[in-house]
Design an enzyme around this catalytic site. Structure first.
Site, short mmCIF file in Angstrom:
data_model
loop_
_atom_site.label_atom_id
_atom_site.label_comp_id
_atom_site.label_asym_id
_atom_site.label_seq_id
_atom_site.Cartn_x
_atom_site.Cartn_y
_atom_site.Cartn_z
N HIS A 194 -3.13 5.38 -7.76
CA HIS A 194 -3.38 4.72 -6.48
C HIS A 194 -2.31 5.05 -5.43
O HIS A 194 -1.80 4.16 -4.74
CB HIS A 194 -3.47 3.20 -6.68
CG HIS A 194 -4.26 2.50 -5.62
ND1 HIS A 194 -3.71 2.10 -4.41
CD2 HIS A 194 -5.55 2.12 -5.57
CE1 HIS A 194 -4.64 1.50 -3.70
NE2 HIS A 194 -5.78 1.50 -4.36
N ASP A 231 -12.84 -1.79 -6.60
CA ASP A 231 -11.78 -0.79 -6.74
C ASP A 231 -10.66 -1.25 -7.67
O ASP A 231 -10.47 -2.45 -7.91
CB ASP A 231 -11.16 -0.49 -5.37
CG ASP A 231 -12.04 0.38 -4.50
OD1 ASP A 231 -13.22 0.60 -4.87
OD2 ASP A 231 -11.57 0.83 -3.44
N HIS A 244 -12.33 -5.84 -5.09
CA HIS A 244 -11.43 -5.33 -6.13
C HIS A 244 -11.61 -6.12 -7.42
O HIS A 244 -11.83 -7.33 -7.39
CB HIS A 244 -9.98 -5.42 -5.67
CG HIS A 244 -9.68 -4.59 -4.45
ND1 HIS A 244 -10.00 -5.02 -3.17
CD2 HIS A 244 -9.12 -3.36 -4.32
CE1 HIS A 244 -9.64 -4.08 -2.30
NE2 HIS A 244 -9.10 -3.08 -2.96
N HIS A 291 -10.85 6.92 -8.45
CA HIS A 291 -9.97 6.30 -7.44
C HIS A 291 -8.53 6.74 -7.64
O HIS A 291 -7.59 6.00 -7.32
CB HIS A 291 -10.10 4.77 -7.53
CG HIS A 291 -9.64 4.03 -6.31
ND1 HIS A 291 -9.92 4.44 -5.02
CD2 HIS A 291 -8.91 2.87 -6.18
CE1 HIS A 291 -9.42 3.58 -4.17
NE2 HIS A 291 -8.77 2.63 -4.83
#
Length: 282
Positions: free
Chosen positions: A157, A102, A247, A153
């Site tokens: 964020h 991510d 990540h 995503h």
């Protein structure tokens, strides 16, 4: 390679690909369908956890079919079902797992992760943020060309539960636009930042042609616990069907890079297929 040649190549690779099975009944655990085994090879016998047989497999057993992308948008139905919770696991042939990364792309860490995945000839999922992807379109194009799945995503964020539906739509659509600009296809998967889902997010996923994906194993690598700890969390959590969260951006991800180099060959030697899910609108 121009965009038309790139898309033609991807569509040829995707001919005959399998699709994701439908989700289970309401309230049941959501399952994803793994990429099928390569032709001429039987499925590995299921076994739970990282303590299973670690006998090395032949290198050819690791090779996967091309699996990125799900066809041009015009071939898809208008929208998938509106889900009430994200997919959390996958089902499929043998001992299959999904690795997800991510918050990227990040030129400091994403290329190293891509090189490690390529060295072992496996595919993963990258859930990218638009504000980082806007200057990393070449990395998105590389991900897609090498068979990885590029997911949405959001742009910046945010915690979606604190946003209006209009703001959520903007966060998602802007990022889908960047992904499409990079390699000609809009994303088919979405992951909410922080795992913060709400009714509006699920509805917008369906309206914008995406399925929601959560995770089973959280490495907590964003806390920088050390590469050994990250590796241990993946190995201890390994089991058929799990989705691993890591990540490749959002901070110093050097530990995540080093951990991947160590745990990926261990997973493969244990007989796991590190692959990506298929899906279909149902």
């Amino acid at each position: 390679m121009n965009k038309d040649q790139f898309l033609s190549r991807r569509r040829a690779l995707l001919a005959g690909a399998a699709v994701l099975g439908a989700a289970g009944a309401a309230g049941a655990a959501h399952l994803l369908t793994a990429d099928p085994d390569p032709p001429g090879r039987s499925a590995a016998a299921p076994a739970a956890g990282a303590k299973a047989n670690r006998a090395a497999l032949k290198p050819s057993a690791y090779r996967l079919q091309p699996i990125a992308g799900y066809g041009p948008a015009r071939t898809r139905p208008a929208r998938p079902l509106v889900r009430h919770e994200p997919f959390l696991r996958m089902s499929g042939h043998g001992r299959s797992m999904v690795l997800t990364f991510d918050d990227g792309p990040d030129p400091r860490y994403t290329p190293d992760i891509l090189r490690t995945l390529k060295a072992h000839d496996v595919r993963a999922m990258f859930f990218v943020c638009g504000e980082r992807a806007v200057d990393g379109k070449d990395m998105l194009r590389e991900m897609a060309e090498e068979g990885h799945v590029v997911g949405n995503h959001t742009w910046s964020h945010p915690l979606l539960t604190r946003l209006s539906p209009h703001a959520i739509r903007s966060e998602i659509e802007r990022t889908s636009d960047i992904i499409e600009e990079a390699y000609g296809e809009r994303p088919a998967w979405f992951r909410a930042p922080y795992g913060g889902w709400n009714r509006a997010a699920f509805r917008l996923c369906a309206e914008l042609g995406m399925e929601p994906l959560g995770w089973t194993v959280d490495t907590l690598d964003w806390r920088a616990p050390g590469s050994d700890t990250i590796e241990r969390r993946v190995i201890n959590g390994a089991a058929p069907g799990v989705v691993v969260l890591s990540h490749d951006a959002g901070g110093n991800r050097s530990q995540s890079v080093r951990a991947l180099r160590d745990y990926l060959p261990r997973l493969l030697d244990s007989g796991y297929h590190v692959t990506v899910p298929r899906r279909q609108y149902t």
